[in-house]
Design an enzyme around this catalytic site. Structure first.
Site, PDB file in Angstrom:
ATOM      1  N   ASP A 156      50.247 -16.924  65.014  1.00 41.54           N
ATOM      2  CA  ASP A 156      51.537 -17.635  64.740  1.00 41.54           C
ATOM      3  C   ASP A 156      51.586 -19.191  64.953  1.00 41.54           C
ATOM      4  O   ASP A 156      52.534 -19.828  65.524  1.00 41.54           O
ATOM      5  CB  ASP A 156      52.601 -16.825  65.652  1.00 41.54           C
ATOM      6  CG  ASP A 156      53.849 -17.282  64.799  1.00 41.54           C
ATOM      7  OD1 ASP A 156      54.029 -17.659  63.674  1.00 41.54           O
ATOM      8  OD2 ASP A 156      54.968 -16.823  65.438  1.00 41.54           O
TER       9      ASP A 156
ATOM     10  N   LEU B 235      50.231 -10.909  62.662  1.00 41.09           N
ATOM     11  CA  LEU B 235      48.906 -11.162  62.084  1.00 41.09           C
ATOM     12  C   LEU B 235      48.518 -12.234  63.114  1.00 41.09           C
ATOM     13  O   LEU B 235      49.175 -13.051  63.998  1.00 41.09           O
ATOM     14  CB  LEU B 235      49.190 -12.072  60.865  1.00 41.09           C
ATOM     15  CG  LEU B 235      49.625 -11.293  59.844  1.00 41.09           C
ATOM     16  CD1 LEU B 235      50.014 -11.978  58.603  1.00 41.09           C
ATOM     17  CD2 LEU B 235      48.693 -10.143  59.501  1.00 41.09           C
TER      18      LEU B 235
ATOM     19  N   CYS C  76      64.857  -6.438  49.073  1.00 44.14           N
ATOM     20  CA  CYS C  76      65.024  -7.426  50.320  1.00 44.14           C
ATOM     21  C   CYS C  76      65.804  -8.667  49.634  1.00 44.14           C
ATOM     22  O   CYS C  76      66.535  -9.171  50.403  1.00 44.14           O
ATOM     23  CB  CYS C  76      63.384  -7.825  50.662  1.00 44.14           C
ATOM     24  SG  CYS C  76      62.578  -8.374  49.028  1.00 44.14           S
TER      25      CYS C  76
ATOM     26  N   CYS D 144      66.148 -11.576  62.500  1.00 44.35           N
ATOM     27  CA  CYS D 144      66.765 -10.774  61.792  1.00 44.35           C
ATOM     28  C   CYS D 144      65.710  -9.743  60.789  1.00 44.35           C
ATOM     29  O   CYS D 144      64.417 -10.356  60.780  1.00 44.35           O
ATOM     30  CB  CYS D 144      67.520 -11.438  60.444  1.00 44.35           C
ATOM     31  SG  CYS D 144      68.038 -10.438  58.969  1.00 44.35           S
TER      32      CYS D 144
ATOM     33  N   ARG E  96      45.631 -27.024  56.845  1.00 39.38           N
ATOM     34  CA  ARG E  96      45.989 -25.604  56.731  1.00 39.38           C
ATOM     35  C   ARG E  96      45.294 -24.840  55.254  1.00 39.38           C
ATOM     36  O   ARG E  96      45.061 -23.771  55.234  1.00 39.38           O
ATOM     37  CB  ARG E  96      47.520 -25.357  56.699  1.00 39.38           C
ATOM     38  CG  ARG E  96      48.258 -26.180  55.717  1.00 39.38           C
ATOM     39  CD  ARG E  96      49.495 -25.897  55.446  1.00 39.38           C
ATOM     40  NE  ARG E  96      50.320 -25.751  56.752  1.00 39.38           N
ATOM     41  CZ  ARG E  96      50.876 -26.836  57.529  1.00 39.38           C
ATOM     42  NH1 ARG E  96      50.530 -28.072  57.046  1.00 39.38           N
ATOM     43  NH2 ARG E  96      51.494 -26.842  58.700  1.00 39.38           N
TER      44      ARG E  96
HETATM   45  S1  SF4 Z   1      59.116  -6.718  49.673  1.00 38.95           S
HETATM   46 FE1  SF4 Z   1      59.904  -4.402  49.664  1.00 38.95          FE
HETATM   47  S2  SF4 Z   1      61.985  -4.746  49.405  1.00 38.95           S
HETATM   48 FE2  SF4 Z   1      60.943  -6.587  48.563  1.00 38.95          FE
HETATM   49  S3  SF4 Z   1      60.606  -6.269  46.489  1.00 38.95           S
HETATM   50 FE3  SF4 Z   1      58.903  -5.848  47.701  1.00 38.95          FE
HETATM   51  S4  SF4 Z   1      58.707  -3.552  47.661  1.00 38.95           S
HETATM   52 FE4  SF4 Z   1      60.952  -4.263  47.392  1.00 38.95          FE
HETATM   53  S1  SF4 Z   2      65.143 -12.119  57.945  1.00 43.61           S
HETATM   54 FE1  SF4 Z   2      67.229 -11.716  57.317  1.00 43.61          FE
HETATM   55  S2  SF4 Z   2      68.095 -13.511  56.733  1.00 43.61           S
HETATM   56 FE2  SF4 Z   2      66.126 -13.919  56.713  1.00 43.61          FE
HETATM   57  S3  SF4 Z   2      65.251 -13.596  54.888  1.00 43.61           S
HETATM   58 FE3  SF4 Z   2      65.168 -11.816  55.761  1.00 43.61          FE
HETATM   59  S4  SF4 Z   2      66.992 -10.547  55.346  1.00 43.61           S
HETATM   60 FE4  SF4 Z   2      67.460 -12.822  54.785  1.00 43.61          FE
END
Ligand code: SF4
Ligand code: SF4
Length: 355
Positions: A140, A175, A201, A248, A64
């Site tokens: 993927d 991707l 996030c 998610c 990889r």
């Molecule tokens: S990925 Fe998006 S939500 Fe996460 S820290 Fe960066 S700008 Fe903020």
């Molecule tokens: S997909 Fe959902 S559970 Fe996985 S890291 Fe992002 S917010 Fe967390």
């Protein structure tokens, strides 16, 4: 093989970009074959066991990190992205008491085949232009560090949630990579990241799966738990799953950069069977034949019927404590596998507590 001289090159590149766009790719970048700089971080992540039971992520040795070891003869890697965000609700559905949340990438046709086919079409077009090529398309695929490749090819930066963010399009895209023996000159890598002091996030992740910025314990991520993971879901992670029954999107939904995300124009990525606003009880009522029929050609099918039932049982336990939900869980119990039965029992106990 006819090769390109310097004068042809910029013309070829312009036409390559046009061809990629005609095939539905939103962006194309080119990078080299050396990803050895990624190895220390990747190895440290594996050593911490954050890949869970996805043993394939530890296979293939150093391939990889060296594209020419994975596909001998490779001289350049073309990275493409394809927008997938369908015209469906996202934030409004999270933790809905009766409706399911399915990751928005999975609502339409499985993207793997579609994108690989388009990448092969792109390679065939290149062959028409320059003669026979060695190439291989990946979408993927386990031994390909697609995010590092995309960043190196200039498609975006790696956000703190570890996904690639493009300043024009956010992160709702797939991707894909085309390894080729055509020695195309690389594009400038994305040198800057624009997360700044934001930690949205990391803060909103329902299962607190991030150990720190840019580091995800995949074994706690709901995408892993609902799709990759076989067997019982750890009890402490069931309540945070809410109504998320397949994947998610929270870390993307709340990222400020996704405000700029376009809606996909790909017909195949439009939601099927109204799964973008499906009723949990209706989905729980599917027998295996219905599951297989309704999910034909979709990524959802890969999780299998048993996991599907397990995930919905958890979501019902996190939802409204209605007589209908409890009756559906009780009715399903005798015909379920022992693993699903245990999740049904968990759900029933939670719903009883609410009454
Ligand atoms: S990925 Fe998006 S939500 Fe996460 S820290 Fe960066 S700008 Fe903020
Ligand atoms: S997909 Fe959902 S559970 Fe996985 S890291 Fe992002 S917010 Fe967390």
């Amino acid at each position: 093989m006819q090769r390109l001289n310097t004068l042809d090159l910029s013309h070829f590149r312009t036409r390559l970009d046009e061809q990629a766009e005609a095939l539905g790719f939103a962006d194309l970048g080119i990078t080299g074959i050396d990803l050895s700089a990624e190895k220390p971080r990747y190895q440290a992540w594996l050593d911490k066991g954050y890949h869970g039971t996805m043993a394939y992520l530890a296979d293939h040795g150093d391939k990889r990190f060296h594209a020419d070891q994975l596909v001998p003869g490779t001289r350049a890697v073309i990275s493409v992205r394809m927008d997938y965000k369908p015209p469906a609700r996202t934030r409004e559905l999270l933790d809905h008491p009766t409706q399911a949340y399915i990751a928005r990438y999975a609502l339409g046709r499985d993207y793997h085949k579609l994108m690989r086919k388009r990448l092969v079409q792109l390679a065939k077009w290149m062959e028409q232009e320059v003669g026979a090529l060695g190439y291989r398309a990946f979408v993927d695929s386990a031994p390909v560090l697609e995010r590092a490749i995309a960043r190196n090819a200039g498609l975006g930066w790696q956000g703190k949630h570890t996904l690639i963010i493009n300043s024009q399009a956010g992160s709702w895209f797939f991707l894909g990579e085309l390894f080729t023996d055509l020695p195309l000159p690389p594009d400038a890598p994305q040198a800057t990241e624009h997360c700044g002091s934001c930690t949205r996030c990391l803060d909103v992740c329902p299962t607190q799966a991030f150990t720190k910025a840019w580091e995800l314990d995949a074994s706690k991520c709901i995408s892993y738990l609902t799709i990759e993971h076989k067997g019982p879901i750890p009890k402490e992670l069931r309540a945070p799953m809410g109504n998320r029954i397949f994947g998610c999107d929270d870390c993307q939904i709340y990222c400020p950069w996704t405000k700029f995300s376009p809606t996909t124009e790909e017909a195949d990525f439009q939601p099927r069977h109204t799964l973008d606003e499906a009723d949990l009880l209706a989905l729980f009522g599917w027998d295996e034949a219905t599951f297989l029929e309704r999910t034909e050609g979709m990524a959802i099918r890969r999780t299998g019927y048993e996991n599907w039932q397990r995930n919905i049982a958890v979501a019902l336990g996190n939802g409204a404590a209605s007589a209908e939900a409890m009756e559906a869980l009780r009715k399903r119990h005798p015909t379920s596998t022992p693993m699903v039965q245990e999740h049904i029992e968990w759900a029933l106990a939670r719903l009883k507590d609410q009454n």
